[in-house]
Enzyme design. Structure first.
Site, PDB file in Angstrom:
ATOM      1  N   GLY A 714       0.903  -1.047   0.098  1.00 50.09           N
ATOM      2  CA  GLY A 714       0.223  -0.010  -0.038  1.00 50.09           C
ATOM      3  C   GLY A 714       0.926   1.369  -0.084  1.00 50.09           C
ATOM      4  O   GLY A 714       0.379   2.342  -0.081  1.00 50.09           O
ATOM      5  N   GLU A 750       4.660  -6.330   2.468  1.00 51.39           N
ATOM      6  CA  GLU A 750       4.680  -6.856   0.961  1.00 51.39           C
ATOM      7  C   GLU A 750       4.305  -5.834  -0.015  1.00 51.39           C
ATOM      8  O   GLU A 750       3.177  -5.838  -0.514  1.00 51.39           O
ATOM      9  CB  GLU A 750       3.785  -7.883   1.077  1.00 51.39           C
ATOM     10  N   PRO A 751       5.229  -4.709  -0.257  1.00 58.93           N
ATOM     11  CA  PRO A 751       4.785  -3.858  -1.072  1.00 58.93           C
ATOM     12  C   PRO A 751       4.989  -4.029  -2.612  1.00 58.93           C
ATOM     13  O   PRO A 751       5.710  -4.986  -2.810  1.00 58.93           O
ATOM     14  CB  PRO A 751       5.734  -2.652  -0.736  1.00 58.93           C
ATOM     15  N   GLY A 752       4.385  -3.437  -3.359  1.00 59.88           N
ATOM     16  CA  GLY A 752       4.372  -3.811  -5.020  1.00 59.88           C
ATOM     17  C   GLY A 752       4.662  -2.385  -5.637  1.00 59.88           C
ATOM     18  O   GLY A 752       5.838  -2.131  -5.885  1.00 59.88           O
ATOM     19  N   ARG A 789      -4.760   1.946 -15.627  1.00 60.83           N
ATOM     20  CA  ARG A 789      -5.165   2.772 -14.452  1.00 60.83           C
ATOM     21  C   ARG A 789      -5.846   4.189 -14.590  1.00 60.83           C
ATOM     22  O   ARG A 789      -6.867   4.501 -13.985  1.00 60.83           O
ATOM     23  CB  ARG A 789      -3.726   3.228 -13.758  1.00 60.83           C
ATOM     24  N   TYR A 793      -9.221   4.091 -12.638  1.00 60.86           N
ATOM     25  CA  TYR A 793      -9.319   5.111 -11.352  1.00 60.86           C
ATOM     26  C   TYR A 793      -8.933   6.535 -11.522  1.00 60.86           C
ATOM     27  O   TYR A 793      -8.574   6.968 -10.418  1.00 60.86           O
ATOM     28  CB  TYR A 793      -7.765   4.386 -10.461  1.00 60.86           C
ATOM     29  N   CYS A 820     -11.862   2.074 -28.422  1.00 61.43           N
ATOM     30  CA  CYS A 820     -13.127   2.700 -28.647  1.00 61.43           C
ATOM     31  C   CYS A 820     -14.082   2.514 -27.481  1.00 61.43           C
ATOM     32  O   CYS A 820     -15.172   1.752 -27.264  1.00 61.43           O
ATOM     33  CB  CYS A 820     -14.104   1.709 -29.787  1.00 61.43           C
ATOM     34  N   TYR A 850       1.234  -2.178 -11.808  1.00 63.32           N
ATOM     35  CA  TYR A 850      -0.004  -2.343 -12.393  1.00 63.32           C
ATOM     36  C   TYR A 850      -0.105  -1.573 -13.913  1.00 63.32           C
ATOM     37  O   TYR A 850      -1.293  -1.116 -14.369  1.00 63.32           O
ATOM     38  CB  TYR A 850      -1.099  -1.468 -11.429  1.00 63.32           C
TER      39      TYR A 850
HETATM   40  N1  LLP Z   1      -0.444  -7.342  -0.674  1.00 62.42           N
HETATM   41  C1  LLP Z   1      -1.612  -7.715  -1.074  1.00 62.42           C
HETATM   42  C2  LLP Z   1      -2.556  -8.598  -0.306  1.00 62.42           C
HETATM   43  C3  LLP Z   1      -2.259  -7.092  -1.964  1.00 62.42           C
HETATM   44  O1  LLP Z   1      -3.699  -7.359  -2.488  1.00 62.42           O
HETATM   45  C4  LLP Z   1      -1.652  -6.025  -2.775  1.00 62.42           C
HETATM   46  C5  LLP Z   1      -2.113  -5.180  -3.862  1.00 62.42           C
HETATM   47  C6  LLP Z   1      -0.192  -5.697  -2.129  1.00 62.42           C
HETATM   48  C7  LLP Z   1       0.147  -6.477  -1.283  1.00 62.42           C
HETATM   49  C8  LLP Z   1       0.478  -4.568  -2.701  1.00 62.42           C
HETATM   50  O2  LLP Z   1      -0.052  -3.384  -2.715  1.00 62.42           O
HETATM   51  P1  LLP Z   1       0.923  -2.105  -3.192  1.00 62.42           P
HETATM   52  O3  LLP Z   1       2.089  -2.011  -2.149  1.00 62.42           O
HETATM   53  O4  LLP Z   1       1.330  -2.231  -4.621  1.00 62.42           O
HETATM   54  O5  LLP Z   1      -0.040  -0.855  -2.920  1.00 62.42           O
HETATM   55  N2  LLP Z   1      -4.261  -2.012  -9.636  1.00 62.42           N
HETATM   56  C9  LLP Z   1      -4.227  -1.053  -8.555  1.00 62.42           C
HETATM   57  C10 LLP Z   1      -3.638  -1.617  -7.081  1.00 62.42           C
HETATM   58  C11 LLP Z   1      -4.286  -2.776  -6.595  1.00 62.42           C
HETATM   59  C12 LLP Z   1      -3.383  -3.297  -5.498  1.00 62.42           C
HETATM   60  C13 LLP Z   1      -4.059  -4.719  -5.388  1.00 62.42           C
HETATM   61  N3  LLP Z   1      -3.402  -5.429  -4.218  1.00 62.42           N
HETATM   62  C14 LLP Z   1      -3.573   0.185  -8.997  1.00 62.42           C
HETATM   63  O6  LLP Z   1      -3.175   0.428 -10.162  1.00 62.42           O
HETATM   64  O7  LLP Z   1      -3.453   1.296  -8.292  1.00 62.42           O
END
Ligand code: LLP
Length: 874
Positions: A714, A750-752, A789, A793, A820, A850
């Protein structure tokens, strides 16, 4: 910037009025500034200058206490005298020569026969002393500095209006309005004063019956405005201790924007609903006589400030958001006389009887709710109780206190409603007692409990910008952020792709759309998170970007990997066959049960988030160790669609069912070794993870077998110049604190996005540039199929023309794709080089998370290619 030059409006031979408040007249160096400014204005424009001053700061409060008969009046007068003598010493002036007579007059007021009964005319005399003292000492000081500064008594020029029938005795003397239309004789008389520079007092005027009348709070601003109108001044400048009016109170919202230029009506609305820099009463005289106003900062006179004038551009959109505290709501329910002629008159007559002025009104068939603004009313408990007792005769009365009124101000509020969905959802967490839209279409107000308003303004301000409802790109209206002016903005390094332009252009030759990932940036972000000592283990949420090179880079940096599907698990082990399954988490949602079974077989850590699965497929979970995902009941995130907590979210076990889960697990010999929560993505509230850790620790203690707390991902990134970069150090400090409270547990994240978003760009080629009904659009060969995105969003991504990176962004375009769908828009009103042409390579920034991961072949358009940059720039 097209802010008006300070002197544009002033005409030679006319007047300019400068007003300085209490803090601006209480220090010697400030008087130096006043002198410098007065001289400069006179020289720059050929105008004469009238300086209007307040009393030294704090003096009016003291005089108020004395006027109201404080027991220690004599001591207070002595202290005031000493304060002025000390200040004169600081100014190197002879106190007796300069202020002797005035100080004697102040002492004399205590011995005045009226002092015993404190009639209002005596009180007015007392209250007016502060300005008489400050203007006298100021004139003396400035003359000593060689300035040709005259002094004039405001009571010779400002006439209070005759008493109005509705006015109380008190306000007829102590809160008067003044005449602001001058005839030629008045102007000639004023102009006949010998000096080019003049100083006078704010706050005081001549009463119709003679003696002093007081203008009330904010009186000095209003005095300056009256003088401006009477003199037909070229300009009224209000000098204060902030650089102008802002889009929100900067102390509460550091991202608030300076408002460069406003029309009178908007300025009036903003000051009425909360901004303290200018008193709302002061606008009308200037507005009616067409005198431009400016708000400027005494400490930083070089800043342009806020200009208020008739010709300010009429830009629709929210200009400011404000909050008033202490609002009282009075609701009258079950009004028996509904639909009878005069029933509202009956209700409001009671407010009038108790001397209360009503602010907002909401009515239904059986209810009337009104709000009372504390700044307009003397809201004692007695008054409210008496009012309630009277209203009880009409219906059931409820008084709701304390409330806060949150107001959005701007032109065309009604046509903005569709953009306010994020604002409404921010309010969704609070109980909104009342919504009121002003009939002039300039404001929209929400009344909520005062406690709920804390922390809400920064969130609302950000939502207004993100949704486009507050058009901060309109440079005529919006200036820099408070943080920038305050010097609190850390300089941001240029994004990596500026240094890789040549290489990116060559890569684009191989075909677009194309994602390019910059591994040095991925590693840099990984190392920033590795430095956070409070976190024991880090996993990368591969859903953000599963490119094998990215996975390998992060595993090399010590990260484990977090997967949400069997497909992701297989992908991970295909890319990294040697990876220890203990470094892999499996956190699915509503996955087929078979995926859990296979995940256990692979030896990865499985997280489960419901009791039903345990009951239905006991054989899959029997005797296993697993982590439990809990919904802590609240979520957050950059958009409602990425909020994964609370009742509306499909994720996580309800906190109410944790005991049930524990019992079911125990019955199967299943051990809960970890607790997990992930409550949203792109979360800007720094307290979010601390709170999660704290709450999870509470559950962990109850369960007994838990050794690990996973607080999810997050972490946000700054997509636009308005976003603050994530402050890892502050985040780490917060986690360290909460970790120290719960030392028994290992902490996992667990960041993405944070790791990969800024590392990726999407390259696309401009296909066509088209003008339609005044809107120029540049089309790209990438659309929402390549990067979903923005469509999904309303997400912001910077867009650049990579071939014209050094050229000025002097054109405005909507940037769109070839799909389209109407939502196939990357951004509206984007500033790009006007010469942008078909065939040129465009770059969409911060697309590493993403991006490709969510791309599709919609409209039978191919998936974008992917490339990786590793090593130094070429
Ligand atoms: N852990 C879990 C269980 C998750 O579901 C997610 C993301 C993360 C970690 C990593 O979250 P992050 O650090 O990336 O915020 N498609 C959307 C984001 C969806 C996130 C889904 N879960 C976007 O493009 O903003």
């Amino acid at each position: 910037m097209s802010a008006v030059s300070p002197m544009q409006d002033a005409a030679p031979g006319g007047w300019i009025v400068l007003k300085f408040g209490g803090t601006s007249v209480s220090r010697r160096h400030r008087w130096d500034t006043i002198g410098k400014l007065a001289k400069q204005r006179a020289e720059q424009t050929g105008s004469r200058v009238l300086v209007v001053v307040s009393a030294l700061s704090g003096v009016t409060n003291e005089l108020t206490a004395i006027a109201e008969g404080a027991a220690d009046g004599a001591a207070r007068v002595a202290a005031l005298e000493q304060r002025h003598r000390d200040f004169l010493a600081d100014l190197e002036l002879d106190a007796d020569a300069v202020l002797g007579e005035r100080l004697a007059a102040l002492r004399g007021l205590l011995d005045d026969p009226r002092a015993a009964t404190r009639p209002l005319d005596w009180q007015a005399e007392v209250l007016g002393q502060g300005e008489l003292l400050s203007s006298t000492l100021g004139a003396a000081y400035l003359r000593a500095q060689g300035l040709d500064m005259g002094w004039t008594d405001a009571r010779d020029w400002l006439d209070a209006l005759p008493p109005q029938p509705n006015q109380s005795e008190w306000s007829r003397r102590l809160s008067v309005n003044c005449q602001w239309q001058a005839d030629d004789a008045w102007r000639a008389r004023f102009a006949a004063q010998p000096t080019r520079l003049l100083i006078t007092q704010g706050f005081i005027a001549r009463h119709t019956e003679g003696g002093t009348a007081i203008l009330g709070r904010g009186g000095s601003d209003t005095s300056a405005a009256y003088f401006g109108a009477l003199l037909g001044a070229g300009r009224v400048e209000i000098w204060t201790d902030v650089p102008g009016m802002f889009s929100a109170n900067p102390r509460e919202v550091p991202d608030a924007r300076l408002l460069n230029r406003l029309g009178y009506a908007e300025a009036q609305e903003i000051t009425t609903t909360g901004a303290k820099v200018l008193h709302p009463r002061s606008i009308k005289p200037c507005r009616d006589s067409g005198v431009p106003m400016a708000i400027l900062d005494t400490e930083r006179p070089e800043l342009p400030g806020t200009s208020i004038d008739r010709s300010a551009a009429t830009v629709p959109g929210v200009k400011a958001i404000s909050r008033r505290n202490g609002v009282v709501l009075v609701s009258v329910e079950d009004i028996g006389m509904w639909q009878q002629v005069g029933y509202l008159a009956e209700v409001f007559a009671l407010f009038r009887r108790h001397g209360l002025s009503v602010d907002m009104i909401g009515t239904s068939q059986t209810n009337v709710t009104v709000s009372l603004d504390p700044s307009e009313n003397l809201l004692s408990e007695n008054v409210l109780a008496a009012l309630a007792a009277d209203l009880e005769k009409i219906g059931r009365v409820k008084v709701i206190v304390p409330c806060a009124a949150i107001t959005l101000v701007g032109r065309g509020m009604r046509s903005l409603l569709h953009r306010l969905s994020d604002v409404f959802s921010s309010f969704g967490h609070e109980r909104v007692h009342m919504i009121s839209q002003s009939s002039n279409d300039l404001n929209l107000t929400f009344v909520i409990d005062e406690a709920d308003a804390d922390g809400l303004l920064p969130e609302l301000h950000a939502a207004l910008i993100d949704s486009g409802a507050m058009p901060v790109l309109e440079k005529d209206v919006f200036g820099p952020r408070w943080r920038e002016l305050d010097g609190a903005v850390r300089p941001r390094p240029l994004p990596w792709w500026h240094g890789e332009r040549g290489r990116l252009l060559r890569m684009a030759q191989a075909g677009t759309p194309r994602y390019v990932y910059h591994l040095p940036t991925v590693r840099e972000r990984a190392r920033a998170l590795k430095s956070v000592a409070a976190v024991d283990h880090r996993y990368y949420a591969i859903k953000a970007n599963p490119h094998p090179a990215v996975l390998r880079a992060l595993v090399e940096e010590g990260f484990g990997l977090e997967c949400v599907s069997l497909g992701e698990l297989h992908h991970v082990f295909a890319a990294l066959p040697q990876l220890d399954p203990k470094r892999v988490l499996f956190t699915p949602s509503f996955a087929p049960v078979d995926e859990y079974a296979q995940a256990f077989a692979l030896g990865v850590t499985v997280t489960l988030d419901n009791v039903e699965a345990l009951r239905r497929w006991p054989e899959v979970f029997r005797g296993r160790q697993l982590w439990l995902r809990i919904d802590l009941g609240h979520g957050d995130g950059h958009h409602q669609k990425v909020n994964t907590g609370g009742k509306d979210s499909k994720f996580g076990l309800s906190a109410q069912r944790v005991d049930e889960f524990v019992d079911a697990a125990r019955a199967l010999g299943t051990t809960i070794t970890g607790l997990h929560a992930h409550l949203g993505s792109g979360v800007e509230n720094m307290g979010h993870w601390r709170q999660m850790c704290d709450e999870l620790a509470g559950f962990a203690r109850r369960i007994g077998t838990v050794s690990t707390l996973d607080i999810g991902g997050g972490l946000p990134i700054p997509y636009s110049a308005d976003d603050e970069p994530f402050d890892v150090a502050a985040w780490a400090a917060g986690l360290a604190e909460v970790r120290a409270v719960h030392p028994a547990f290992e902490l996992v994240i667990e960041p993405g996005r944070y790791l990969v978003a800024e590392a990726g760009v999407l390259l696309a080629r401009a296909t066509q540039v088209i003008e339609k009904d005044g809107v120029r659009r540049v089309g790209l060969d990438a659309g929402m199929n390549a990067l979903a995105r923005p469509a999904l969003y309303d997400a912001w991504h910077d867009v650049a023309n990579l071939e014209r990176l050094d050229e000025a962004a002097d054109g405005v375009f909507d940037v769109v794709g070839p799909i389209c769908e109407s939502s196939d828009v990357f951004g509206r009103h984007r500033h790009l080089p006007a010469a942008t042409a078909p065939g040129e390579v465009m770059l969409i920034a911060d697309a590493g998370a993403y991006g490709h991961a969510m791309a599709s072949t919609y409209n039978q358009r191919a998936l974008p290619d992917e490339d990786v940059i590793d090593g130094a720039a070429d």
